[in-house]
Design a protein around this motif. Structure first.
Motif, PDB file in Angstrom:
ATOM      1  N   GLU A   5      31.381  72.595  41.058  1.00 53.49           N
ATOM      2  CA  GLU A   5      32.912  73.070  41.009  1.00 53.49           C
ATOM      3  C   GLU A   5      33.487  72.386  39.732  1.00 53.49           C
ATOM      4  OE1 GLU A   5      34.660  71.710  44.565  1.00 53.49           O
ATOM      5  OE2 GLU A   5      33.035  72.971  45.833  1.00 53.49           O
ATOM      6  N   ALA A   6      33.291  71.243  39.325  1.00 52.81           N
ATOM      7  CA  ALA A   6      33.791  70.580  38.343  1.00 52.81           C
ATOM      8  C   ALA A   6      33.889  71.458  36.889  1.00 52.81           C
ATOM      9  CB  ALA A   6      33.293  68.996  38.136  1.00 52.81           C
ATOM     10  N   ALA A   7      32.404  71.732  36.886  1.00 52.44           N
ATOM     11  CA  ALA A   7      32.011  72.426  35.737  1.00 52.44           C
ATOM     12  C   ALA A   7      32.869  74.020  35.776  1.00 52.44           C
ATOM     13  CB  ALA A   7      30.600  72.822  35.517  1.00 52.44           C
ATOM     14  N   LEU A   8      32.740  74.654  36.876  1.00 56.04           N
ATOM     15  CA  LEU A   8      33.368  75.700  36.908  1.00 56.04           C
ATOM     16  C   LEU A   8      35.202  75.493  36.553  1.00 56.04           C
ATOM     17  CD1 LEU A   8      31.937  77.587  40.000  1.00 56.04           C
ATOM     18  CD2 LEU A   8      31.939  78.174  37.758  1.00 56.04           C
ATOM     19  N   ARG A   9      35.640  74.551  37.099  1.00 56.17           N
ATOM     20  CA  ARG A   9      36.925  74.523  36.695  1.00 56.17           C
ATOM     21  C   ARG A   9      37.366  73.888  35.246  1.00 56.17           C
ATOM     22  NH1 ARG A   9      40.028  73.425  41.546  1.00 56.17           N
ATOM     23  NH2 ARG A   9      38.625  72.797  43.236  1.00 56.17           N
ATOM     24  N   GLY A  10      36.247  73.267  34.794  1.00 59.98           N
ATOM     25  CA  GLY A  10      36.424  73.182  33.145  1.00 59.98           C
ATOM     26  C   GLY A  10      36.283  74.205  32.453  1.00 59.98           C
ATOM     27  N   HIS A  11      35.352  75.077  32.764  1.00 59.94           N
ATOM     28  CA  HIS A  11      35.221  76.499  32.009  1.00 59.94           C
ATOM     29  C   HIS A  11      36.419  77.259  32.345  1.00 59.94           C
ATOM     30  CE1 HIS A  11      31.069  75.800  30.762  1.00 59.94           C
ATOM     31  NE2 HIS A  11      30.731  75.879  31.965  1.00 59.94           N
ATOM     32  N   HIS A  12      36.848  77.434  33.562  1.00 67.12           N
ATOM     33  CA  HIS A  12      38.117  78.062  33.765  1.00 67.12           C
ATOM     34  C   HIS A  12      39.325  77.543  32.878  1.00 67.12           C
ATOM     35  CE1 HIS A  12      41.095  80.662  35.865  1.00 67.12           C
ATOM     36  NE2 HIS A  12      41.576  79.518  36.146  1.00 67.12           N
ATOM     37  N   ALA A  13      39.768  76.181  32.897  1.00 68.78           N
ATOM     38  CA  ALA A  13      40.611  75.529  31.871  1.00 68.78           C
ATOM     39  C   ALA A  13      40.214  75.966  30.286  1.00 68.78           C
ATOM     40  CB  ALA A  13      40.513  73.916  32.194  1.00 68.78           C
ATOM     41  N   ALA A  14      38.964  76.071  29.927  1.00 72.65           N
ATOM     42  CA  ALA A  14      38.706  76.387  28.563  1.00 72.65           C
ATOM     43  C   ALA A  14      39.053  77.850  28.331  1.00 72.65           C
ATOM     44  CB  ALA A  14      37.336  75.928  28.300  1.00 72.65           C
ATOM     45  N   LEU A  15      38.638  78.541  29.257  1.00 75.91           N
ATOM     46  CA  LEU A  15      39.172  79.898  29.361  1.00 75.91           C
ATOM     47  C   LEU A  15      40.478  80.217  29.013  1.00 75.91           C
ATOM     48  CD1 LEU A  15      36.523  81.755  31.637  1.00 75.91           C
ATOM     49  CD2 LEU A  15      36.590  82.012  29.152  1.00 75.91           C
ATOM     50  N   ARG A  16      41.151  79.599  29.910  1.00 71.24           N
ATOM     51  CA  ARG A  16      42.885  79.536  30.024  1.00 71.24           C
ATOM     52  C   ARG A  16      43.406  79.291  28.667  1.00 71.24           C
ATOM     53  NH1 ARG A  16      43.206  77.019  35.183  1.00 71.24           N
ATOM     54  NH2 ARG A  16      43.625  75.131  33.780  1.00 71.24           N
ATOM     55  N   ASP A  17      42.645  78.248  28.405  1.00 72.65           N
ATOM     56  CA  ASP A  17      43.212  77.663  26.860  1.00 72.65           C
ATOM     57  C   ASP A  17      42.734  78.570  25.744  1.00 72.65           C
ATOM     58  OD1 ASP A  17      44.278  75.275  28.010  1.00 72.65           O
ATOM     59  OD2 ASP A  17      42.587  74.042  27.453  1.00 72.65           O
ATOM     60  N   GLY A  18      41.777  79.073  25.781  1.00 66.21           N
ATOM     61  CA  GLY A  18      41.285  80.118  24.680  1.00 66.21           C
ATOM     62  C   GLY A  18      42.184  81.398  24.957  1.00 66.21           C
ATOM     63  N   LEU A  19      42.686  81.809  26.236  1.00 69.29           N
ATOM     64  CA  LEU A  19      43.373  82.960  26.262  1.00 69.29           C
ATOM     65  C   LEU A  19      44.865  82.628  25.535  1.00 69.29           C
ATOM     66  CD1 LEU A  19      43.694  85.765  27.174  1.00 69.29           C
ATOM     67  CD2 LEU A  19      44.309  84.828  29.309  1.00 69.29           C
ATOM     68  N   ALA A  20      45.326  81.488  25.793  1.00 69.97           N
ATOM     69  CA  ALA A  20      46.457  81.343  25.388  1.00 69.97           C
ATOM     70  C   ALA A  20      46.718  81.182  23.945  1.00 69.97           C
ATOM     71  CB  ALA A  20      47.034  79.649  25.984  1.00 69.97           C
ATOM     72  N   GLU A  21      45.765  80.716  23.289  1.00 67.93           N
ATOM     73  CA  GLU A  21      45.759  80.722  21.966  1.00 67.93           C
ATOM     74  C   GLU A  21      45.450  82.016  21.253  1.00 67.93           C
ATOM     75  OE1 GLU A  21      42.157  79.388  18.586  1.00 67.93           O
ATOM     76  OE2 GLU A  21      42.776  78.057  20.353  1.00 67.93           O
ATOM     77  N   LEU A  22      44.666  83.165  22.090  1.00 70.34           N
ATOM     78  CA  LEU A  22      44.740  84.308  21.488  1.00 70.34           C
ATOM     79  C   LEU A  22      45.909  85.078  21.953  1.00 70.34           C
ATOM     80  CD1 LEU A  22      41.101  85.432  22.925  1.00 70.34           C
ATOM     81  CD2 LEU A  22      41.783  85.239  20.457  1.00 70.34           C
ATOM     82  N   LEU A  23      46.652  84.649  22.844  1.00 73.40           N
ATOM     83  CA  LEU A  23      48.007  85.613  23.049  1.00 73.40           C
ATOM     84  C   LEU A  23      48.997  84.960  21.762  1.00 73.40           C
ATOM     85  CD1 LEU A  23      48.335  85.190  26.850  1.00 73.40           C
ATOM     86  CD2 LEU A  23      48.083  87.228  25.522  1.00 73.40           C
ATOM     87  N   ALA A  24      48.955  83.899  21.610  1.00 67.79           N
ATOM     88  CA  ALA A  24      49.823  83.093  20.523  1.00 67.79           C
ATOM     89  C   ALA A  24      49.580  83.720  19.134  1.00 67.79           C
ATOM     90  CB  ALA A  24      49.646  81.842  20.383  1.00 67.79           C
ATOM     91  N   ARG A  25      48.154  83.879  18.960  1.00 68.19           N
ATOM     92  CA  ARG A  25      47.687  84.476  17.518  1.00 68.19           C
ATOM     93  C   ARG A  25      48.137  86.040  17.615  1.00 68.19           C
ATOM     94  NH1 ARG A  25      46.946  84.703  12.602  1.00 68.19           N
ATOM     95  NH2 ARG A  25      45.248  85.499  11.876  1.00 68.19           N
ATOM     96  N   ARG A  26      47.954  86.577  18.664  1.00 64.20           N
ATOM     97  CA  ARG A  26      48.465  88.175  18.663  1.00 64.20           C
ATOM     98  C   ARG A  26      49.891  88.084  18.608  1.00 64.20           C
ATOM     99  NH1 ARG A  26      50.558  91.797  22.349  1.00 64.20           N
ATOM    100  NH2 ARG A  26      49.459  93.916  22.247  1.00 64.20           N
ATOM    101  N   GLU A  27      50.818  87.362  19.194  1.00 69.97           N
ATOM    102  CA  GLU A  27      52.151  87.221  18.825  1.00 69.97           C
ATOM    103  C   GLU A  27      52.551  87.193  17.403  1.00 69.97           C
ATOM    104  OE1 GLU A  27      55.864  88.324  19.605  1.00 69.97           O
ATOM    105  OE2 GLU A  27      54.422  88.497  21.031  1.00 69.97           O
TER     106      GLU A  27
END
Length: 89
Positions: A5-27
């Motif tokens: 569960e901890a690993a999944l939460r960590g991956h989920h957080a990393a995915l959210r961070d990566g998505l936020a970075e991509l959205l910022a770059r897209r903007e």
């Protein structure tokens, strides 16, 4: 919480961070695209204005050259006529 569960939460957080970075770059890219499109529009308008000026100038040159050619012919005719008058005298 299990290790999985901890690993999944960590991956989920990393995915959210990566998505936020991509959205910022897209903007950022969208802003640059808008700026480039605006510059292209300004340049196209300038080219159109310069093309109109070039056309008008070319038309004016045609008229000026025609007038000059007419004057050149008149001068040549007058020179010829005055030469004939002098030779006939």
């Amino acid at each position: 919480m299990s290790g999985t569960e901890a690993a999944l939460r960590g991956h989920h957080a990393a995915l959210r961070d990566g998505l936020a970075e991509l959205l910022a770059r897209r903007e950022e890219l969208s802003g640059r695209i808008r700026a480039e499109e605006a510059e292209r529009d300004r340049l196209q308008a300038r080219i159109a204005a310069l093309s109109r000026r070039l056309f008008d100038t070319s038309e004016s040159l045609v008229g000026l050259r025609s007038t000059r050619a007419h004057i050149d012919r008149t001068i040549a005719e007058m020179d010829a006529a005055s030469g004939q008058v002098l030779t006939g005298s």
